[in-house]
Scaffold this motif. Structure first.
Motif, mmCIF file in Angstrom:
data_model
loop_
_atom_site.group_PDB
_atom_site.id
_atom_site.type_symbol
_atom_site.label_atom_id
_atom_site.label_comp_id
_atom_site.label_asym_id
_atom_site.label_seq_id
_atom_site.Cartn_x
_atom_site.Cartn_y
_atom_site.Cartn_z
ATOM 1 N N ILE A 61 0.924 -1.184 -0.078
ATOM 2 C CA ILE A 61 0.052 0.154 0.345
ATOM 3 C C ILE A 61 0.923 1.431 -0.044
ATOM 4 N N THR A 62 1.822 1.346 0.771
ATOM 5 C CA THR A 62 2.886 2.295 0.965
ATOM 6 C C THR A 62 3.494 2.773 -0.435
ATOM 7 N N GLU A 87 2.085 13.781 -9.853
ATOM 8 C CA GLU A 87 3.296 14.909 -10.156
ATOM 9 C C GLU A 87 3.493 15.114 -11.620
ATOM 10 N N GLN A 88 4.023 13.949 -12.026
ATOM 11 C CA GLN A 88 4.598 13.962 -13.466
ATOM 12 C C GLN A 88 3.280 14.376 -14.477
ATOM 13 N N ILE A 89 2.199 13.943 -14.376
ATOM 14 C CA ILE A 89 1.151 14.355 -15.122
ATOM 15 C C ILE A 89 0.918 15.967 -14.829
ATOM 16 N N THR A 90 0.740 16.497 -13.683
ATOM 17 C CA THR A 90 0.825 17.892 -13.570
ATOM 18 C C THR A 90 1.999 18.611 -14.226
ATOM 19 N N GLU A 117 4.071 5.653 -5.505
ATOM 20 C CA GLU A 117 3.897 5.745 -6.919
ATOM 21 C C GLU A 117 2.942 6.440 -7.650
ATOM 22 N N ASN A 118 1.755 6.685 -6.922
ATOM 23 C CA ASN A 118 0.497 7.287 -7.599
ATOM 24 C C ASN A 118 0.834 8.732 -7.114
#
Length: 110
Positions: free
Chosen positions: A88-89, A100-103, A94-95
């Protein structure tokens, strides 16, 4: 030591303790049987007490076996839980990185 190893060690210790209790019970039974026969009138009482003690010893041994199994299952569940928590961590991190990369690329993260 991890939780699974501790559970396995606990199982082994409980097994050894149960075997020792069974051996002690057998030795005590032989000695007490000879003493009970000598004392007329008390022989039946002594036999009844020995039988009750043997039943209780067997029940304690069984309960300790079940307890060891429960500890082993709990250790396995704790190990599984720790593994899932790690996953989960990792996925959460990763999400966050992907958002951040999408932004940075001018998009809007989902």
């Amino acid at each position: 030591m991890d939780v699974a190893t501790l559970g396995a060690v606990g199982t082994i210790v409980v097994g050894i303790a149960a075997a020792a209790a069974a051996l002690i019970g057998q030795r005590g039974q032989s000695r007490a049987a000879h003493t009970g026969v000598v004392m007329t009138g008390y022989g039946g009482l002594v036999d009844n007490l020995q039988e009750e003690r043997d039943r209780l010893t067997a029940k304690v041994t069984e309960n300790e076996r079940l307890l060891a199994e429960a500890y082993a299952a709990l250790a396995g569940a704790a190990a599984d839980k720790a593994q899932l928590q790690t996953q989960i961590t990792e996925l959460t991190l990763e999400n966050a990185r992907l958002r951040e990369q999408i932004t940075q690329l001018g998009g809007t993260p989902p």
